[in-house]
Scaffold this motif. Sequence first.
Motif, mmCIF file in Angstrom:
data_model
loop_
_atom_site.group_PDB
_atom_site.id
_atom_site.type_symbol
_atom_site.label_atom_id
_atom_site.label_comp_id
_atom_site.label_asym_id
_atom_site.label_seq_id
_atom_site.Cartn_x
_atom_site.Cartn_y
_atom_site.Cartn_z
ATOM 1 N N GLN A 1 -57.167 4.499 29.963
ATOM 2 C CA GLN A 1 -56.747 3.100 30.013
ATOM 3 C C GLN A 1 -55.355 2.942 29.420
ATOM 4 O OE1 GLN A 1 -58.575 0.286 27.339
ATOM 5 N NE2 GLN A 1 -58.315 -1.438 28.755
ATOM 6 N N GLU A 2 -55.085 3.620 28.324
ATOM 7 C CA GLU A 2 -53.769 3.526 27.694
ATOM 8 C C GLU A 2 -52.674 4.019 28.629
ATOM 9 O OE1 GLU A 2 -51.800 4.566 23.357
ATOM 10 O OE2 GLU A 2 -53.250 5.977 24.220
ATOM 11 N N GLN A 3 -52.948 5.085 29.374
ATOM 12 C CA GLN A 3 -51.958 5.609 30.309
ATOM 13 C C GLN A 3 -51.783 4.680 31.507
ATOM 14 O OE1 GLN A 3 -53.802 9.386 31.017
ATOM 15 N NE2 GLN A 3 -53.005 10.326 29.143
ATOM 16 N N LEU A 4 -52.875 4.152 32.027
ATOM 17 C CA LEU A 4 -52.779 3.241 33.172
ATOM 18 C C LEU A 4 -52.067 1.950 32.807
ATOM 19 C CD1 LEU A 4 -56.308 3.722 34.759
ATOM 20 C CD2 LEU A 4 -54.130 4.294 35.837
ATOM 21 N N ASN A 5 -52.153 1.523 31.561
ATOM 22 C CA ASN A 5 -51.517 0.282 31.116
ATOM 23 C C ASN A 5 -50.178 0.517 30.435
ATOM 24 O OD1 ASN A 5 -53.731 -1.074 32.103
ATOM 25 N ND2 ASN A 5 -54.713 -1.360 30.114
ATOM 26 N N PHE A 6 -49.675 1.735 30.535
ATOM 27 C CA PHE A 6 -48.411 2.059 29.866
ATOM 28 C C PHE A 6 -47.258 1.217 30.414
ATOM 29 C CE2 PHE A 6 -44.746 4.839 28.878
ATOM 30 C CZ PHE A 6 -44.960 5.025 27.511
ATOM 31 N N SER A 7 -47.328 0.824 31.677
ATOM 32 C CA SER A 7 -46.276 -0.030 32.243
ATOM 33 C C SER A 7 -46.187 -1.349 31.496
ATOM 34 C CB SER A 7 -46.534 -0.276 33.730
ATOM 35 O OG SER A 7 -47.811 -0.869 33.935
ATOM 36 N N LEU A 8 -47.314 -1.901 31.081
ATOM 37 C CA LEU A 8 -47.314 -3.136 30.295
ATOM 38 C C LEU A 8 -46.654 -2.905 28.950
ATOM 39 C CD1 LEU A 8 -48.338 -6.101 29.836
ATOM 40 C CD2 LEU A 8 -50.404 -5.063 28.865
ATOM 41 N N PHE A 9 -47.025 -1.821 28.279
ATOM 42 C CA PHE A 9 -46.462 -1.531 26.960
ATOM 43 C C PHE A 9 -44.956 -1.292 27.062
ATOM 44 C CE2 PHE A 9 -50.778 0.760 26.601
ATOM 45 C CZ PHE A 9 -51.442 -0.431 26.380
#
Length: 850
Positions: A392-400
Motif C-alpha cells: 500500500q505504501e508503494q502504491l500510494n507513493f505518488s500521493l506522498f
Amino acid sequence: MSAHRFAVMRPLVVTVSVIAVAMAALAGSKTTTTTPPAQTPMHPFLPAGIAEGAGIIRPGGTAYAIALGKALFWDQQAGSQGVACAGCHFHAGADTRLTNQVNPGFNDLTVGVTPGGEISTGGDTKFGSTAGSQPLGTFAGGGAGRPDHTLKAKDFPGHQLVDHTDRNSALIITTNDRVSSQGAFAATFLSVQKNGKTDVCTAIDGSIFYAGKQPGQYPAREVEPRNTPTVVNSALNHRQFWDGRANNMFNGVGTFGMRDINGNPAARLLKFDNLGNPYPTFVQLENGSLASQALGPPTNAVEMSCNGRSMPDVAVKLLATLPLAQQQVDPTDSVLGTLDATKGKGLDPTYTYDWLIRQAFDSSWWGNAGTWRITANGSNTVINADPTGYTQEQLNFSLFWGVAIMMYESTLISNESEYDNLVASGALQIGGALSPIPGLPIGCQAGTPTSGSAADPLLVRGCQLFHGLPPGFFGPGSPGTGVACIFCHGDPTFSENQQTLEANSNPFTAFTPFLSPVTDIGVTGVRGPYNDLRDLGFANIGIRPVFTDQMLGRVDPYGNPLSYGRQYMNYLNHGNDASFLLDPFLQNAVAATAFPGGAGALAQGSPLTLTPNTGPNPPGPPGTPVNWAKLETDGASKVPGLRNVGLTPPYFSWGYYANLRQVMEVYNRGLSSRNVTDTNAGVLGFDAHGTACASGDDSGSGPDGNTSYADLVAGNVRNCDTNVTGLITPLGLSDCGAPKGTVPYSLCKANKQTTANDDLAAMVRFLISLTDTRVQCSAAPFDHPALTVIAGQTASDTNGDGMADDITYKLPASGAAGFKHGSGNCIPNAGDLFAPGMQTTSGGTGVSIP
C-alpha cells in the motif's frame, strides 16, 4: 468505488522558522539559523486536505512532510540515472547550463504528428536553423546543428533580423530548436536497484542525442522541449508548466487532475475499509497544481526516468535507500539540518523515507499489509492481491511524493528584493487602480524613504515605464508614461497566473474570471477590434510561430483540450453541454457556484462568432449575450513571474534569448510574429510551415483562433489570423543599440542617451531590482543539499556502460545563512546567461557578489 474530496479552502501557511522549531523539537539537540520575517507576506493558497488531521497529513506531520519533500526534491538517487528534480532546478530554481541544452523541436506540429501528454517526441529531430539567409541546419554562432552543442553568446537570440526593431524585416536566422535542460538517457525501464544504484534499463538509444560524430556514437542525455522555469514562487501559480497541463486539482496519482480519473481506471490510490477490504480511491485537492506538476518528471522518459518506470517502482527504490546518501547536507540546513548524519553523507540512518512518510502521513494511506496490483478492466478498476505486486505504501507513493514536494516548494517564496525594500521604506510609490495606493496616478514614482537610501533614478524610470499606461490608452490624445507591463505582470507576484493569500481570502474570487475577455487591438482594413477570449494567466505573445508549439492549445493524453477557453467555447457551441467542461475549477466558474449571485457567471455567453465588437464585452448578468470573436489559445503559454528574473536566463519558454536587453528589444518591436501575404511568403525568409495561408501572421490559427493545422495546410482556410493577445503592441521605447534611422534610435539621440541609460536599460534595471538576495546566495528557505550537476557529456565511455561520460560539478551544500557574498558561489544579478559567474552553479568560475 470510494473517493475522498477535500474541497473546502483553508490556507495552510508554513514558514522557515516554524519548520525549524518543529524539526528541532522532534529530532533533539540540533538547532538551525532562521531568517527574519518577510517584509510583505506573500503566501500561496494550499489545499485544506493537507492541513494536519484533515485525512492526509497526520497531526504533527507538517514539518516531516516538508522535510520529506525537500529530501525527495534534491535526491539524485530518485532518477533512473542520477537525476534529481533539482537537477534542472538548482540555479535559483532554474537552469543556466550551456552544454547539451538544446532540443531540436519535439513539439513542432509542422514537422511531425505531435501526440498529447507529458512530452512529445513526434516533432523535429534535426538541430539548427529552419529559415533565414544563414545556411539551414546551422547554429547562429556558427557550425552545423547537432546535439551536445555548447552554447555561445553568438547563438543568441535564436531569431535574428536585419533590423531588430522591425519584426517583419529580413530574417538572418530562426530555428524551432529550444534551449532547455538535459535529463535522462533514452532507454526502456526494466527494474530498480536498492541503495540508490542506477536503474536497470535497456541499451541506450543515441539516434537523436549523442556526443560522438555520428548518430548512435556515445549516446548523450535527452533534452526537454521547453525552457526550464524556476520553482521559486511556483507555489503561487494557478496551473503549472508552460502549457498549464499540471492541473489545479491534484488527484494523488497523476498530472492531469480529474482527466486522469475519468480517463484511466487504473490511476487510483489504495485504501482499506473497516473490515480490511481494499478499495480504489483518489483525492481532489484544489490549488494542488504543484503536486500535479511534481508527478510529471520522476517517470518522464526525457526528464528523470527510463521509459516505462512507474511511481510504485520509484517507491521500491527509494524506500530501500537512505535519503540523500550520495550528497552532503549542511548541519545548519533550515529543514534537513536536524536530520543529517553527523559524519558522512545523507540523512542519519534513522530518518529513512519510510520513517518520514510514517511521521508525515495518516496511517490509513500506508499502514496495511499485503502486496497488490491495481489494473483496469474496461472502465472498471480492479484490485488483486499479488505476491509480485506492491505494498500500500508503494502504491500510494505518488500521493506522498506530490504532497510533500508541494509543501516544500510552498516555502520557496521570495519577497525580500531591492524593490520590496524600496516600496516598504517609501522610496518607491506604486499607485493607481492596479496598485495599493489609492489616489496616486497609475504608475510608479520616487518617494521620500523613511529609512535606507533613495531609489536609483534609472530604476525609478524603469519602474514608471513598467507600471505606467501608454499614451492614448484612454482615448486619442490621452497622456501616458509607460508601457503597461503591469497588465500581465502585476504586483506583488508579477504574474497574472499567480495568486496569493493577501490577494483575496477566496481563491475563486481572486481568480475571477478564469476566462479573460481581451479586446484585440485592431488594424484598419486587416482585422478587429474583436472581443477575444483567452485563459487568464496565459497569453500568446508571438514569440514563436504558433504551430511550432501549440502550448496551451494542445490536448491531454485522453484527447481533451488543456485550455479553459477551448472547453468553454465547446460548451457554448454545443448548447451549453456541461460534458465539455473537464476541470472542476472551470465547472464551478461556469455554474457560478464560486460566486453565488454574482455577475461573473460564465454560463451566459453565446457561441463564438466573427461579428466584431467595438470594445470589451465581458460576461454580464444572466441573460447578457456575449459574442466571442476569437479564441487566443493556440500558442499561449503561462505568464511567468518576474521575481529573480535577473538570476534565471535564458528567457521565454523558447529559451533562445540570453539576456534581458534582448528580451526588451523583442517587446519593443511588438514581439516576433511575421505577416503573411502571397508576395512575402518564402521571399523574406518567412517560414510558412507548410500552410497555404495568404494573410494573417505566423502566430495565428485562423480567424476564429480555432482552425486546425490540417485545414490551414489544405487551404480550406487561407487566413492565419493572429493569435497574439491584443495587449501586445510595439512599446515605443528608446533603444541606443537600434539601427540608425529607426524610431527607437532616434528617440535615443533626442534624449541624449546611451545603452547604459536608454529606456531599455531602465527597464532592465527595474527587472533586476526584483531579485531576492536569499535566492541569489542560497540562504534559507532556498538553502539546499550538495548536488552533482551534470554539465553535458563527452565523446567517451570510460566505464563501458553504453552512455557518454557526464561532465560533472559538485555544487556545494548551503546552510540557512547561505553562501558568503565573497565566496564565488552566489549568482550574479546580471540578467545575462554569459555574464561572469552565471555558470558558477554548474562549474564555471564564480565572482564575488557585493
